[in-house]
Write an enzyme that holds these catalytic residues in place. Structure first.
Site, short mmCIF file in Angstrom:
data_model
loop_
_atom_site.label_atom_id
_atom_site.label_comp_id
_atom_site.label_asym_id
_atom_site.label_seq_id
_atom_site.Cartn_x
_atom_site.Cartn_y
_atom_site.Cartn_z
N ARG A 1 8.86 1.35 -11.89
CA ARG A 1 8.36 2.34 -10.98
C ARG A 1 7.40 2.87 -11.09
NH1 ARG A 1 12.69 2.17 -8.78
NH2 ARG A 1 14.65 3.44 -9.17
N GLU B 1 4.69 7.76 -4.28
CA GLU B 1 5.03 6.89 -3.28
C GLU B 1 6.11 7.56 -1.52
OE1 GLU B 1 8.42 3.97 -4.27
OE2 GLU B 1 7.37 3.76 -5.68
N HIS C 1 8.62 -1.24 -1.83
CA HIS C 1 9.13 -1.11 -2.95
C HIS C 1 9.82 -2.04 -1.86
CE1 HIS C 1 12.03 2.06 -6.18
NE2 HIS C 1 11.69 0.71 -6.08
C1 DGY Z 1 16.13 0.78 -8.02
O1 DGY Z 1 17.65 0.39 -7.31
O2 DGY Z 1 15.86 0.97 -8.90
C2 DGY Z 1 15.79 -0.19 -7.49
O3 DGY Z 1 14.14 0.41 -7.38
C3 DGY Z 1 15.56 -0.63 -5.90
O4 DGY Z 1 14.95 -1.28 -5.20
#
Ligand code: DGY
Length: 326
Positions: free
Chosen positions: A237, A266, A285
Site C-alpha cells: 500500500r 494514489e 496498482h
Molecule cells: C488488493 O486486493 O488489496 C490489491 O491491492 C489489489 O490489487
C-alpha cells in the site's frame, strides 16, 4: 414488481458483466462509472435504501458513509486489503465485511518480481535510451544493473504474498530475510528486526497491510539505514512509504532505486517529482491485474455480497466476530 422486491446494491464501479453474472436476478444493482474515484453522486443519493455495497479499494467506507446507509447488511470489498473500510465500525453495526484473499497472491508476487527485476536491470531507463537513439553499440559498461543470485532480499510482511515472493526469489538464488509482527518457524527465510533487515538487504520488498503501525514505516530514518545500492519495491500500500522521504532518498542517492505498484497519493499526479527520477519505476496498482485474477476477485466479491444479503455467513469475511454479536 418482482424486481422491486430485490435488495438494492450499490456497485461502485462498472465491471465486465460476465464477472458479476451471479448477481443477475438476485439484486437490484445501481452501478457507478468505470473510473470512479469516489462514490458517484447518483449512488450517494440512494445510500439510505442500500442493503449491499460492492466496492473497490478506492472507495472509503467510513463512519460518515455508514451513517447514511442504515439498511446496509453487507460490505463486499473487491480486494484483499480492506484499509479503505472502517472494519471496527462495521462490526459495531453488525455489518459483515468481505474481501478476496488468496486469489491474488500469485499475480501480486509475479508483479513484485517483475518490478524487482525491472529495477535491478534498469529496464525503464535502457528501454527509453534504445527508443531515443542512444543505443550506439553493445556497450560493455552501459546500463549495468544488480545481480540477483547471492543478493539479500528483505521481505517486510511474511504473509501469503510475502511467502510467494520468497519462493520466487529463492528460484533466482536470493537469500531471504524477513520481518513480521508474528515470526514463524516455517517462514522461508531468517527473521530479523526491521532495522537489521534494512541494514543487510540489497532489495527490500513490502508486503504488509496498511495499519496504524505500518503507515509511514519507510520514512527518512528507514532510508538512512538502507544500503546506497539497495532497491525498494512496494506492491503493498502506498502510505506504508513516506513519499516525500522516498523522493529525497532517491534524488540524493541514499538508495539506488525504487519500483512502485502503489503510491501515496494514489493515483500519483503526473507532475509529481518521483516520475522525473530515472531510478524510480511506477506502475498504476496492477499487482492483481491478470484476466483470471481480476475475474475471480469479482466472483468472490459477488459470493460475499450474496451471502450477506441472504443472511448466510460470508465465505471470505474479515470480521467474523460480527457473527458472535448476533
Ligand atoms: C488488493 O486486493 O488489496 C490489491 O491491492 C489489489 O490489487
Amino acid at each position: 414488481m418482482k424486481t422491486m422486491s430485490l435488495p438494492l446494491v450499490l456497485l461502485t464501479h462498472t465491471l465486465p458483466a460476465d464477472w458479476i453474472a451471479s448477481l443477475d436476478g438476485r439484486v437490484r444493482a445501481l452501478t457507478g462509472p468505470l473510473d470512479a474515484t469516489r462514490l458517484a453522486p447518483e449512488l450517494e443519493a440512494r445510500l439510505a435504501e442500500a442493503e449491499g455495497l460492492f466496492c473497490l479499494l478506492t472507495i472509503p467506507v467510513q463512519k460518515d458513509l455508514l451513517d447514511r446507509a442504515p439498511r446496509l447488511r453487507v460490505v463486499s470489498n473487491m480486494a484483499v486489503g480492506v484499509d479503505n473500510v472502517d472494519v471496527a465500525e462495521c462490526t459495531r453495526r453488525g455489518i459483515p465485511v468481505g474481501n478476496t484473499p488468496g486469489v491474488l497472491t500469485d499475480a501480486t508476487a509475479d508483479l513484485t518480481m517483475a518490478l524487482l527485476l525491472a529495477a535491478a536491470r534498469r529496464l525503464p531507463e535502457s528501454a527509453r535510451d534504445a527508443r531515443a537513439g542512444r543505443w550506439k553499440t553493445w556497450s560493455p559498461a552501459g546500463w549495468l544493473g544488480a545481480d540477483l543470485r547471492g543478493a539479500t532480499l528483505g521481505i517486510v510482511g511474511m504473509g501469503k504474498i510475502g511467502r510467494a515472493v520468497a519462493e520466487r526469489a529463492r528460484g533466482f538464488g536470493m537469500k531471504i530475510v524477513y520481518t513480521d509482527p508474528a515470526p514463524s518457524a516455517d517462514a522461508p527465510g531468517e527473521f530479523l528486526p526491521l532495522d537489521e533487515l534494512l541494514r543487510v538487504s540489497d532489495f527490500v520488498s513490502l508486503h504488509c497491510p496498511l495499519t496504524a503501525e505500518t503507515r509511514g514505516l519507510m520514512n527518512e530514518s528507514a532510508f538512512r539505514k538502507m544500503k546506497p545500492t539497495a532497491i525498494l519495491v512496494n506492491a503493498a500500500r502506498g502510505p506504508v512509504v513516506d513519499t516525500a522521504a522516498l523522493t529525497r532518498a532517491l534524488a540524493d542517492g541514499q538508495i539506488a532505486a525504487a519500483a512502485l505498484d502503489v503510491t501515496d497519493p494514489e493515483p500519483l499526479p503526473p507532475e509529481h517529482p518521483l516520475y522525473a527520477l530515472p531510478n524510480c519505476l511506477i506502475v498504476p496498482h496492477i499487482g492483481s491485474a491478470t484476466h483470471g485474477t481480476r475475474r475471480r476477485m469479482a466472483e468472490m466479491a459477488c459470493e460475499n455480497l450474496l451471502a450477506g444479503l441472504e443472511g448466510r455467513r460470508l465465505p471470505f469475511c474479515v470480521n467474523p466476530e460480527v457473527y458472535e454479536k448476533t
